[in-house]
Design a protein around this motif. Structure first.
Motif, PDB file in Angstrom:
ATOM      1  N   ASP A   1       1.100  -1.099  -0.120  1.00 55.29           N
ATOM      2  CA  ASP A   1      -0.365  -0.120   0.325  1.00 55.29           C
ATOM      3  C   ASP A   1       1.139   1.528  -0.081  1.00 55.29           C
ATOM      4  OD1 ASP A   1      -1.961  -1.654   0.451  1.00 55.29           O
ATOM      5  OD2 ASP A   1      -2.286  -1.081   2.182  1.00 55.29           O
ATOM      6  N   TYR A   2       1.714   1.466   0.452  1.00 56.59           N
ATOM      7  CA  TYR A   2       2.861   2.409   0.325  1.00 56.59           C
ATOM      8  C   TYR A   2       4.387   2.254  -0.958  1.00 56.59           C
ATOM      9  CZ  TYR A   2       1.390   2.983   5.064  1.00 56.59           C
ATOM     10  OH  TYR A   2      -0.187   3.152   6.205  1.00 56.59           O
ATOM     11  N   GLY A   3       3.760   1.645  -1.833  1.00 59.13           N
ATOM     12  CA  GLY A   3       4.430   1.005  -2.810  1.00 59.13           C
ATOM     13  C   GLY A   3       5.329   0.812  -2.761  1.00 59.13           C
ATOM     14  N   LEU A   4       5.428  -0.628  -1.580  1.00 56.70           N
ATOM     15  CA  LEU A   4       6.726  -1.502  -1.447  1.00 56.70           C
ATOM     16  C   LEU A   4       6.458  -2.578  -2.033  1.00 56.70           C
ATOM     17  CD1 LEU A   4      10.214  -1.022  -0.443  1.00 56.70           C
ATOM     18  CD2 LEU A   4       9.062  -2.148   1.562  1.00 56.70           C
ATOM     19  N   HIS A   5       7.352  -3.476  -2.783  1.00 61.68           N
ATOM     20  CA  HIS A   5       6.835  -4.859  -3.027  1.00 61.68           C
ATOM     21  C   HIS A   5       8.270  -5.863  -3.174  1.00 61.68           C
ATOM     22  CE1 HIS A   5       3.427  -3.269  -4.731  1.00 61.68           C
ATOM     23  NE2 HIS A   5       4.174  -1.954  -5.596  1.00 61.68           N
ATOM     24  N   ARG A   6       9.671  -4.907  -2.122  1.00 64.35           N
ATOM     25  CA  ARG A   6       9.872  -6.327  -1.476  1.00 64.35           C
ATOM     26  C   ARG A   6       9.082  -7.119  -0.852  1.00 64.35           C
ATOM     27  NH1 ARG A   6      15.471  -4.035   1.619  1.00 64.35           N
ATOM     28  NH2 ARG A   6      15.673  -5.928   2.204  1.00 64.35           N
ATOM     29  N   VAL A   7       9.859  -8.605  -0.742  1.00 64.90           N
ATOM     30  CA  VAL A   7       8.821  -9.763   0.236  1.00 64.90           C
ATOM     31  C   VAL A   7       9.687  -9.302   1.769  1.00 64.90           C
ATOM     32  CG1 VAL A   7       8.736 -12.167   0.835  1.00 64.90           C
ATOM     33  CG2 VAL A   7       8.886 -10.564  -1.853  1.00 64.90           C
TER      34      VAL A   7
END
Length: 132
Positions: free
Chosen positions: A61-67
């Motif tokens: 939701d905050y634009g971070l797509h790192r696992v």
């Protein structure tokens, strides 16, 4: 008006003082929902199962797509919290801080926290002000 949990981190940043990780995390937790707070607090507890998918949903939701993993969770939390609490409103905060001049220039951290606590609204303060 800056929400009371976010105010100390924003104020320290505006005055170009060091914002500790604890203060930053507390400010970020003050910005998220109670459910998200629960998930983040659960992730901080090494005795509990790591809620990877729920954290991925929150951070995306905050634009971070790192696992997120146990190994990188604190770094991810710090990066997201810094962006949301400090850098997005940063231009306004730094302008505000530069206009405060000498009054805050030599103020110690504990004195600044006392100002924040004194100016934070509480139910008791509201009731007392209504009695006047």
């Amino acid at each position: 008006m800056i929400p009371s949990l976010v105010a100390p981190a924003c104020l320290f940043h505006a005055l170009q003082m060091e914002v500790t990780d604890d203060l930053l995390e507390e400010a970020f937790l003050g910005m998220v929902t109670l459910q998200e707070q629960h998930v983040i607090n659960e992730a901080m507890d090494p005795a509990k199962e790591f809620p990877q998918q729920q954290l991925l949903d929150i951070f995306s939701d905050y634009g971070l797509h790192r696992v997120p993993t146990r190994g990188n969770f604190k770094e991810i939390l710090h990066n997201v919290a810094s962006a949301e609490v400090l850098y997005k409103p940063g231009t306004v905060l730094l302008s505000m801080g530069s206009g405060m001049g000498e009054f805050f220039a030599n103020m110690k951290r504990e004195h600044l926290m006392a100002v924040v606590q004194e100016t934070t609204l509480t139910p008791g303060k509201v009731v007392n002000s209504l009695r006047l």
